[in-house]
Enzyme design. Structure first.
Site, PDB file in Angstrom:
ATOM      1  N   CYS A   1     -42.607  34.333 -45.346  1.00 21.61           N
ATOM      2  CA  CYS A   1     -43.128  35.608 -45.871  1.00 21.61           C
ATOM      3  C   CYS A   1     -43.859  35.313 -47.175  1.00 21.61           C
ATOM      4  O   CYS A   1     -44.262  34.160 -47.409  1.00 21.61           O
ATOM      5  CB  CYS A   1     -42.007  36.636 -46.048  1.00 21.61           C
ATOM      6  SG  CYS A   1     -40.723  36.170 -47.235  1.00 21.61           S
TER       7      CYS A   1
ATOM      8  N   ASN B   1     -40.381  34.809 -50.171  1.00 26.10           N
ATOM      9  CA  ASN B   1     -39.175  34.103 -49.700  1.00 26.10           C
ATOM     10  C   ASN B   1     -37.903  34.612 -50.382  1.00 26.10           C
ATOM     11  O   ASN B   1     -36.963  33.857 -50.627  1.00 26.10           O
ATOM     12  CB  ASN B   1     -39.310  32.572 -49.863  1.00 26.10           C
ATOM     13  CG  ASN B   1     -38.228  31.767 -49.134  1.00 26.10           C
ATOM     14  OD1 ASN B   1     -37.825  30.701 -49.593  1.00 26.10           O
ATOM     15  ND2 ASN B   1     -37.743  32.252 -48.024  1.00 26.10           N
TER      16      ASN B   1
ATOM     17  N   CYS C   1     -37.057  38.276 -49.544  1.00 24.54           N
ATOM     18  CA  CYS C   1     -36.671  39.461 -48.753  1.00 24.54           C
ATOM     19  C   CYS C   1     -36.714  39.161 -47.252  1.00 24.54           C
ATOM     20  O   CYS C   1     -35.667  38.961 -46.616  1.00 24.54           O
ATOM     21  CB  CYS C   1     -37.564  40.656 -49.073  1.00 24.54           C
ATOM     22  SG  CYS C   1     -37.427  41.252 -50.770  1.00 24.54           S
ATOM     23  N   ARG C   2     -37.907  39.132 -46.674  1.00 25.83           N
ATOM     24  CA  ARG C   2     -38.013  39.096 -45.212  1.00 25.83           C
ATOM     25  C   ARG C   2     -37.645  37.749 -44.594  1.00 25.83           C
ATOM     26  O   ARG C   2     -36.852  37.693 -43.644  1.00 25.83           O
ATOM     27  CB  ARG C   2     -39.439  39.498 -44.786  1.00 25.83           C
ATOM     28  CG  ARG C   2     -39.760  40.946 -45.091  1.00 25.83           C
ATOM     29  CD  ARG C   2     -41.242  41.218 -44.981  1.00 25.83           C
ATOM     30  NE  ARG C   2     -41.999  40.527 -46.028  1.00 25.83           N
ATOM     31  CZ  ARG C   2     -43.325  40.475 -46.111  1.00 25.83           C
ATOM     32  NH1 ARG C   2     -44.048  41.076 -45.176  1.00 25.83           N
ATOM     33  NH2 ARG C   2     -43.908  39.852 -47.099  1.00 25.83           N
ATOM     34  N   SER C   3     -38.225  36.667 -45.107  1.00 20.45           N
ATOM     35  CA  SER C   3     -37.959  35.386 -44.425  1.00 20.45           C
ATOM     36  C   SER C   3     -36.532  34.874 -44.620  1.00 20.45           C
ATOM     37  O   SER C   3     -35.964  34.313 -43.675  1.00 20.45           O
ATOM     38  CB  SER C   3     -39.010  34.325 -44.770  1.00 20.45           C
ATOM     39  OG  SER C   3     -39.013  33.984 -46.126  1.00 20.45           O
TER      40      SER C   3
ATOM     41  N   ASP D   1     -43.465  44.628 -45.845  1.00 23.75           N
ATOM     42  CA  ASP D   1     -42.873  44.118 -47.085  1.00 23.75           C
ATOM     43  C   ASP D   1     -42.025  45.218 -47.725  1.00 23.75           C
ATOM     44  O   ASP D   1     -42.557  46.276 -48.072  1.00 23.75           O
ATOM     45  CB  ASP D   1     -44.032  43.715 -48.011  1.00 23.75           C
ATOM     46  CG  ASP D   1     -43.554  43.039 -49.277  1.00 23.75           C
ATOM     47  OD1 ASP D   1     -42.346  43.103 -49.573  1.00 23.75           O
ATOM     48  OD2 ASP D   1     -44.395  42.451 -49.961  1.00 23.75           O
TER      49      ASP D   1
HETATM   50  P1  4NP Z   1     -40.912  38.992 -49.317  1.00 24.27           P
HETATM   51  O1  4NP Z   1     -41.069  40.201 -50.370  1.00 24.27           O
HETATM   52  O2  4NP Z   1     -42.295  38.419 -49.122  1.00 24.27           O
HETATM   53  O3  4NP Z   1     -40.377  39.650 -48.091  1.00 24.27           O
HETATM   54  O4  4NP Z   1     -39.951  37.992 -49.952  1.00 24.27           O
HETATM   55  C1  4NP Z   1     -41.661  40.054 -51.620  1.00 24.27           C
HETATM   56  C2  4NP Z   1     -40.945  39.502 -52.649  1.00 24.27           C
HETATM   57  C3  4NP Z   1     -41.523  39.386 -53.904  1.00 24.27           C
HETATM   58  C4  4NP Z   1     -42.818  39.830 -54.101  1.00 24.27           C
HETATM   59  C5  4NP Z   1     -43.536  40.366 -53.058  1.00 24.27           C
HETATM   60  C6  4NP Z   1     -42.960  40.490 -51.820  1.00 24.27           C
HETATM   61  N1  4NP Z   1     -43.402  39.737 -55.404  1.00 24.27           N
HETATM   62  O5  4NP Z   1     -44.523  40.220 -55.566  1.00 24.27           O
HETATM   63  O6  4NP Z   1     -42.771  39.181 -56.318  1.00 24.27           O
END
Ligand code: 4NP
Length: 157
Positions: free
Chosen positions: A8, A11, A13-15, A125
């Protein structure tokens, strides 16, 4: 052994959720050690961080583990993994940008292409949204990872 990498943006939340859900399903199926999962982010914002506390809480509440530390996707991952499963179109584009000649393109897929009970074409997201977004991520990933597990078993049989 089959190696699966979930990707994702951050790294956190989703992955990591996908990695932990897949590990749970693999263990439940008695296949521990035969399908190895990892996760990575296309960005480096959260290298070394634990998963987001909201994702840890939602995974834990639903009976899933929530292990891992953030790391960034790196070109050697193309060689090291059999499946590279991205969460959305931006992840897809960012990963393929690191493979300009397309040698590994066949390994990179949108994880939602494995969903059977859902029709969304990306795992949204949840970072800037409310708690329902984290539950939706888990719903989509349980669906996709269940089908992925069956697919991997079939392809390796
Ligand atoms: P992820 O979510 O891609 O599912 O881990 C996010 C985590 C952090 C951020 C964006 C999306 N960020 O902008 O810090």
């Amino acid at each position: 052994m089959t190696k699966v990498l979930f990707v994702c943006l951050g790294n956190i939340c989703r992955s990591p959720a996908a990695e932990n859900i897949m590990n749970y399903l693999v263990d439940q199926a008695g296949l521990t050690g035969t399908i190895i999962s990892d996760s990575a982010g296309t960005a480096d914002y959260h290298v070394g961080d634990l998963p987001d506390s909201r994702m840890i809480a939602t995974l834990t509440k639903r009976g899933f583990p929530a292990h891992g530390r953030g790391r960034q996707f790196k070109p050697s991952d193309f060689e090291d993994f059999d499946y590279i499963l991205v969460m959305d179109q931006a992840n897809y584009r960012d990963v393929l940008r690191l493979d300009p000649e397309g040698h590994y393109r066949h390994k990179v897929e949108l994880i939602t292409s494995y969903c059977r009970a859902h029709t969304l074409n990306a795992v949204p997201d949840p970072y800037y949204g409310g708690p329902e977004g984290f539950n939706q991520v888990i719903d989509l990933l349980v669906d996709a990872c269940s089908v992925l597990l069956t697919t991997v078993k079939t392809e390796k049989a």
